[in-house]
Design an enzyme around this catalytic site. Structure first.
Site, PDB file in Angstrom:
ATOM      1  CG  HIS A 105      -0.368  -0.094   2.528  1.00  0.00           C
ATOM      2  ND1 HIS A 105       0.195  -1.266   3.006  1.00  0.00           N
ATOM      3  CD2 HIS A 105      -0.216   0.822   3.502  1.00  0.00           C
ATOM      4  CE1 HIS A 105       0.656  -1.052   4.233  1.00  0.00           C
ATOM      5  NE2 HIS A 105       0.431   0.211   4.557  1.00  0.00           N
ATOM      6  CG  HIS A 107       0.929   5.398   3.975  1.00  0.00           C
ATOM      7  ND1 HIS A 107       0.077   5.303   5.056  1.00  0.00           N
ATOM      8  CD2 HIS A 107       1.663   4.257   3.975  1.00  0.00           C
ATOM      9  CE1 HIS A 107       0.285   4.148   5.675  1.00  0.00           C
ATOM     10  NE2 HIS A 107       1.241   3.498   5.028  1.00  0.00           N
TER      11      HIS A 107
END
Length: 144
Positions: A105, A107
């Protein structure tokens, strides 16, 4: 390649399967963008590949490229939505690298001069604030 196998029961895998709720911001064939429930700054969001990948060490290059295309789209949207002066993009790999959830992932955090990021793993944001921030980002995406 990562020496540890991908865990299909991680929180992001469950969100991708619809087993856990999230504030969805953007979705295409390869990625999903959601609000971070423990934001380090107002408008903090995450971009996830739909393809299972523990982190940058084992992701397929095409999936990583899709994640970065979506991260750029979200960076532009959060900057606009929050009238931010800049954007921080973080991506962590393995525990020693700061990774906490072992599904790749990225950010994306709107930033302002003189405003420090909150500590990682901080308190969960109120659902109504996440919902309002998500609406601002979706509106910016729609008007991009």
């Amino acid at each position: 390649m990562s020496s540890v196998a991908y865990d299909p029961n991680n929180v992001f895998a469950k969100i991708l399967r619809g087993e856990l709720p999230s504030h969805k911001l953007y979705e295409d064939a390869d990625t999903l963008a959601i609000m971070d429930i423990m934001p380090r700054g107002e408008g903090h969001c995450l971009v996830l590949p739909k393809q299972p990948a523990r982190n940058i060490l084992d992701v397929e290059p095409e999936s990583l490229a899709a994640v970065m295309r979506s991260a750029q789209k979200l960076a532009r949207a959060v900057k606009k939505a929050f009238d931010a002066e800049g954007v921080t993009v973080h991506q962590f790999n393995e525990s020693a690298g700061g990774q906490v959830v072992f599904h790749l992932h990225v950010h994306v955090i709107p930033r302002f001069e003189g405003v420090a990021l909150k500590a990682p793993g901080g308190p969960m944001e109120k659902p109504e604030i996440l919902a309002a921030n998500a609406e601002r980002i979706r509106a910016a995406l729609a008007n991009a």
